[in-house]
Design an enzyme around this catalytic site. Structure first.
Site, PDB file in Angstrom:
ATOM      1  N   ALA A 546     -20.778 -32.050 -11.790  1.00  0.00           N
ATOM      2  CA  ALA A 546     -22.102 -31.754 -12.330  1.00  0.00           C
ATOM      3  C   ALA A 546     -22.148 -30.368 -12.961  1.00  0.00           C
ATOM      4  CB  ALA A 546     -23.142 -31.876 -11.213  1.00  0.00           C
ATOM      5  N   ASP A 572      -9.469 -31.007 -13.559  1.00  0.00           N
ATOM      6  CA  ASP A 572     -10.089 -31.657 -12.411  1.00  0.00           C
ATOM      7  C   ASP A 572      -9.182 -32.813 -12.022  1.00  0.00           C
ATOM      8  OD1 ASP A 572     -11.810 -33.216 -10.637  1.00  0.00           O
ATOM      9  OD2 ASP A 572     -13.448 -31.988 -11.397  1.00  0.00           O
ATOM     10  N   ARG A 584     -25.257 -35.476 -10.810  1.00  0.00           N
ATOM     11  CA  ARG A 584     -25.575 -36.013 -12.129  1.00  0.00           C
ATOM     12  C   ARG A 584     -24.782 -35.333 -13.234  1.00  0.00           C
ATOM     13  NH1 ARG A 584     -29.798 -39.713 -11.593  1.00  0.00           N
ATOM     14  NH2 ARG A 584     -28.933 -40.344 -13.564  1.00  0.00           N
ATOM     15  N   LYS A 597     -12.040 -37.360 -14.886  1.00  0.00           N
ATOM     16  CA  LYS A 597     -13.242 -36.579 -15.161  1.00  0.00           C
ATOM     17  C   LYS A 597     -13.012 -35.561 -16.270  1.00  0.00           C
ATOM     18  CE  LYS A 597     -15.799 -36.659 -10.793  1.00  0.00           C
ATOM     19  NZ  LYS A 597     -16.386 -35.822  -9.728  1.00  0.00           N
ATOM     20  N   ASN A 646     -15.366 -26.779  -3.217  1.00  0.00           N
ATOM     21  CA  ASN A 646     -14.559 -26.487  -2.036  1.00  0.00           C
ATOM     22  C   ASN A 646     -14.312 -24.993  -1.922  1.00  0.00           C
ATOM     23  OD1 ASN A 646     -11.769 -26.050  -0.692  1.00  0.00           O
ATOM     24  ND2 ASN A 646     -12.345 -28.122  -0.065  1.00  0.00           N
ATOM     25  N   CYS A 701     -18.236 -31.048  24.792  1.00  0.00           N
ATOM     26  CA  CYS A 701     -18.929 -31.883  25.775  1.00  0.00           C
ATOM     27  C   CYS A 701     -20.261 -32.383  25.231  1.00  0.00           C
ATOM     28  CB  CYS A 701     -19.139 -31.108  27.077  1.00  0.00           C
ATOM     29  SG  CYS A 701     -20.264 -29.703  26.930  1.00  0.00           S
TER      30      CYS A 701
END
Length: 991
Positions: A546, A572, A584, A597, A646, A701
């Site tokens: 996007a 990419d 989008r 992409k 990332n 836990c």
């Protein structure tokens, strides 16, 4: 109802008239194509058309089109027809807005007037947001200057109607939104069919006339006026005399786990010190699950005061209530807020406080408020904009501003800053792409607020914020930041400038003269020398999602890397899997699914600007690709733009830029929020120099046995998903590849983890191997029993409800929630869907064909009934981890952008069934994915604003010679709205 509709229809428009419209539309190319978009209207409207005007539906399917029809007549005919439909809807039950307070986004019709760069950006964002219809209005033709700010125009479009060209290209962004056009002069009456209207190129006199009409209309029509003049921009909002916001900030209601409630007047409520309470004085809250003091569980909203970090006072007498025992959740109730807007006519003379974005420019908004009024007067008197580089026109504009200032009386400015007005005059005609992108995002979000009544719009408040001193004492920085940002949101007007983006060197006025190129608008503001630097730049864009698509669009329009020496590299490593709702990238279409992409985005960028020199790679940027992006590649770069999500990848790129001394433009969006950071070698700190505090880890836990919110359930679900469907098959494959070596390694390990791994391998290749679809169903049903029945019964057996700790305190005290085993039922859709998703995924592991009947809940339920489930037998001496210091827990690595069938169904099913065990509210599949994958839905509006701000910094980075105080880092939240621009942190000096 049908009779009523026919009567209204017959009274207002005969079928003969419709026949006439159809006959005229048959020869209308663009209009017929727009009429075909009526198929995207909701079923009720299509039903009405079919019931009353079959000839119209016949016209929708016409394929033979004459493109030479008269445009103006065509627009008027079609627009009158659409206006009639809207008028008819208002008189019938189909017009749901008359009986509903909240106008949802998908029911909103929006007008965008002025289809230059800003108008196109606003329309793009609204179409991606999914309003019902967008009508594009512009009476003018495409000019050469438009090509540097609008991504939908090409040189072949010059001389054609802007609105008509815009429709054909913007419609492709979202087929579910009806996109219309109007090229004739607007009248006030035509505004009545819209819920919101936006004007980007209108005289002040006409704007006041339209705004008065919208403000007094019943119901009021949201009115927005926005302009871009070079490096200067403005926004004005008026949503009517009374506008109700139902969700001010868009955040989930705050909650707290109750630790105690006093029997007093007023009652004191304390919460577990697990998460900081974010309640404020006068908030309304509701209680649920309270044991003992059951009177509070009636669902009645109650007011609180004296809100602190972990406690608050309840304005209620609980003296005679039952004594609090344990448990309970307190949840904030969001309260509607009513805003009363001023008209444009009223606010011109009394604008109130302006929405500030840059505290180094405290005096700037009043100056720009005057400048935009002076420009309107200049254009009104002379019929043109000031000529770029003309000192005479600049002086005329300064003189007009001085005359207006003299008439302001008490509001007169002491200094009108002639230097600033000179810059304003030179770029008054130009619409720069970065400014259009930024303001397109801001205005687009304001329209969404007007239609959805979600998020706080630009608004002026007469009263100041009152901060509770008792609330500040514990969490002063947090509360000050929150209240301060809310205080900033109170203004009708927003003014912004980026004069720091201008070249630092003194330019000759001739440098601003247009040269008959597509970049003339940009040259008129920044000069031809900087334009040359942009064209010869070597830019590396990392990521083409996007953010990456928005960056490529902006760079193409700016002419970056379009010169003989320039080169733009995009990379990419992902392919286009789907066009998801939470991301989008508008350069992609459904027909691009399965393609790389970067390749698709690069091709789209070239279609925007054929002169662009771009090369696309399908490589991830990291140590493993340093043979691709080698030292020579990095050394030749001018600047790097990160469009990554990332953090580790961002840090790697940051280190490479640091090593090779290259400027880095960094940014990120989170829902309605965005953040930008500019990194200049030897001048600012780098991206990795400062880190956010690590997230608080949840004790193991808590996740395994004592969850108390849906996040804990989803964390557990991710872990179980990985173990069942990723780790187990992987370990089984490893065993089959080398059985002796594998078993030897397990014997050598000899620990509990090795034993668990071997048991998972046996499930895949031992006696429990699934050979048929029925075996998979049996396995899934038994997993349900194991997870949500037997394990819970074992936990209760080990720790009964009356269990105590070693100190004698109740074991099941907050935040622990006492669990309850589920009773499987084929009549429960959640139970059946869990078995379905687990069955299908198990079958895929073993390569078992998945028959259609498995996806039929009724047929699957019949088969589940045949599965034998062993009775539960409690085990003695079972060790259940209760040490909260243990935080080691593996989680499934789910692809954020993948929507693989039944993967998220399985995770959501695991989480929700576990939530039922512990009486925790469940979530749907989409929200489960957002939480489990740490996804915050991207918004086209914040993405556009983010990239616009970054590209304003790109001007500075490529121009060179700017000081630290010229650069800006940004944090913005369009929901509040809040904007904060500040100079970057200086680079650390090491001796």
């Amino acid at each position: 109802m049908i009779a009523c509709q026919k009567d209204i229809f017959s009274a207002e428009m005969s079928l003969n008239n419709i026949d006439g419209v159809v006959r005229k539309c048959e020869n209308a190319s663009d209009t017929l194509r727009m009429v075909s978009s009526l198929r995207a209207l909701k079923e009720d409207t299509l039903w009405w058309l079919h019931e009353n005007a079959p000839d119209i539906l016949e016209a929708l399917n016409l394929d033979v089109i004459n493109r030479d029809s008269n445009q103006l007549g065509r627009d008027k005919i079609f627009y009158d027809f659409i206006a009639y439909i809207a008028k008819y809807e208002k008189k019938t039950a189909l017009h749901r807005r008359s009986i509903r307070l909240v106008e949802t986004l998908c029911d909103s019709n929006v007008l965008v007037s002025g289809m230059q760069g800003l108008g196109v950006e606003i329309a793009k964002n609204l179409i991606l947001a999914g309003v019902r219809s967008v009508t594009l209005h512009d009476e003018g033709n495409v000019e050469l200057w438009d090509l540097s700010s609008s991504f939908i125009f090409t040189e072949e479009d010059i001389g054609r109607k802007r609105a008509v060209i815009s429709v054909s290209k913007l419609q492709d962004l979202n087929s579910a939104v009806l996109v219309l056009c109007l090229t004739t002069k607007l009248t006030k009456q035509q505004l009545s069919i819209f819920q919101a209207v936006v004007f980007t190129d209108i005289s002040l006199e006409k704007a006041i006339e339209f705004n008065d009409y919208c403000h007094s209309h019943e119901p009021p029509i949201a009115f927005i006026k926005s302009e871009i003049r070079g490096l200067f921009g403005s926004v004005f909002c008026d949503f009517g005399p009374e506008f109700t916001v139902f969700d001010v900030d868009g955040e989930d209601p705050h909650t707290g786990i109750i630790a105690s409630i006093s029997n007093a007047n007023p009652a004191l409520v304390s919460c577990v010190e697990d998460v900081l309470l974010e309640f404020q004085d006068q908030d309304l809250v509701v209680f649920s699950g309270v044991r003992g003091m059951k009177e509070l569980n009636d669902g009645k909203p109650r007011k609180i005061k004296n809100a602190r970090a972990y406690l608050f006072t309840l304005e209620e007498d609980t003296t005679n209530y039952g004594k609090y025992e344990k448990g309970g959740i307190v949840t904030q109730v969001k309260q509607p807020k009513v805003l009363k807007f001023k008209t444009l006519r009223e606010s011109l003379a009394d604008p109130g406080d302006f929405l500030l974005s840059d505290f180094s420019k405290m005096d700037r908004p009043p100056l720009l408020h005057l400048a935009f009024q002076a420009l309107d007067k200049f254009v009104s008197d002379l019929g043109r904009f000031p000529v770029a580089g003309s000192e005479d026109d600049a002086q005329k504009l300064i003189s007009v501003a001085s005359n207006i200032n003299e008439r302001l009386g008490d509001g007169k400015l002491d200094d009108i800053n002639p230097k600033l007005r000179r810059h304003f005059a030179f770029g008054a005609r130009a619409v720069l792409n970065p400014m259009a992108a930024m303001f397109g995002g801001i205005v687009g979000q304001e329209v969404v607020k007007a239609c959805s009544r979600k998020f706080h719009p630009f608004f002026q408040c007469a009263s100041s914020c009152i901060i509770s001193s008792s609330s500040i004492c514990l969490v002063l920085p947090f509360l000050l930041k929150k209240w301060f940002s809310l205080f900033l949101s109170f203004s009708f007007y927003f003014y912004f400038d980026s004069v720091e983006s201008l070249p630092t060197e003194q330019l000759d006025p001739n440098d601003f003269i247009p040269v008959n190129s597509r970049y003339d608008a940009q040259i008129s503001v920044l000069g031809s020398k900087l334009q040359k630097k942009l064209e010869d730049a070597k830019v590396f864009v990392v990521g083409s999602g996007a953010l990456g698509c928005e960056f490529l669009k902006n760079l193409a329009l700016m002419g970056v890397s379009s010169g003989s020496q320039g080169k733009l590299t995009i990379t990419d490593d992902k392919v286009i899997e789907n066009k998801s709702n939470f991301s989008r990238p508008f350069l992609f279409g459904d027909w691009n699914i399965g393609q790389a992409k970067s390749t698709v985005a690069a091709s789209a960028a070239v279609s925007i600007n054929p002169s662009l020199h771009i090369e696309a790679f399908q490589n991830r940027v990291g140590p493993e690709t340093e043979n691709v992006f080698d030292d020579t590649f990095w050394e030749n770069l001018s600047v790097v733009i990160n469009a990554l999500g990332n953090v580790n990848d961002k840090l790697y790129v940051d280190q490479r830029c640091l090593y090779f001394q290259k400027p880095l433009l960094e940014s990120v969006t989170l829902g309605a929020k965005c953040n930008t950071q500019i990194v200049i070698p030897h001048l600012t700190e780098n991206y990795g120099a400062s880190r956010d505090r690590p997230e608080k880890k949840t004790p193991m836990c808590t996740v395994h046995s004592f969850p108390h919110n849906i996040d804990h359930c989803l964390t557990w679900a991710r872990s179980e998903f990985e173990g069942l469907l990723e780790k187990a098959p992987t370990e089984a494959n490893a065993f089959l590849f080398s059985p002796f070596k594998y078993t030897a390694a397990m014997r050598k390990a000899g620990n509990a983890q090795a034993r668990d791994i071997l048991e998972s391998v046996l499930e895949c290749i031992g006696s429990r191997t699934c050979k048929t679809l029925k075996d998979c169903i049996r396995w899934a049903r038994q997993k349900f029993e194991d997870y949500f029945v037997n394990r819970v019964k074992q936990l209760i057996y080990t720790f009964p409800e009356n269990a105590t700790t070693s100190t004698g305190a109740p074991f099941w005290s907050a935040p622990k929630r006492f669990p309850h085993p589920l009773q499987f039922s084929t009549s429960d859709p959640g139970h059946v869907h869990f078995v379905m998703s687990a069955t299908i995924l198990r079958a895929k592991i073993f390569g078992i064909p998945i028959l259609d009947w498995v996806k039929d809940p009724k047929k699957l339920a019949e088969e589940i009934e045949n599965v034998e489930v062993p009775d539960f037998q409690p085990k003695e001496d079972v060790k259940i981890v209760t040490d909260e210091k243990a935080t080691s827990l593996s989680t499934a690595s789910i692809d954020d952008e993948s929507d693989d069938d039944y993967h998220m169904d399985m995770i959501a099913g695991l989480a929700n069934m576990r939530a039922r065990n512990y009486s925790i509210p469940e979530v749907d599949k989409l929200k489960a994915k957002f939480i489990a994958c740490r996804i915050i839905p991207a918004k086209a509006t914040s993405t556009a604003m983010d990239t616009g701000l970054v590209c304003l910094e790109l001007y500075k980075a490529l121009s060179g010679g700017h000081k630290l105080e010229d650069y800006r880092n940004t944090f913005a939240n369009l929901a509040l709205p809040h904007f904060s621009l500040a100079e970057p942190v200086p680079a650390k000096v090491t001796l």
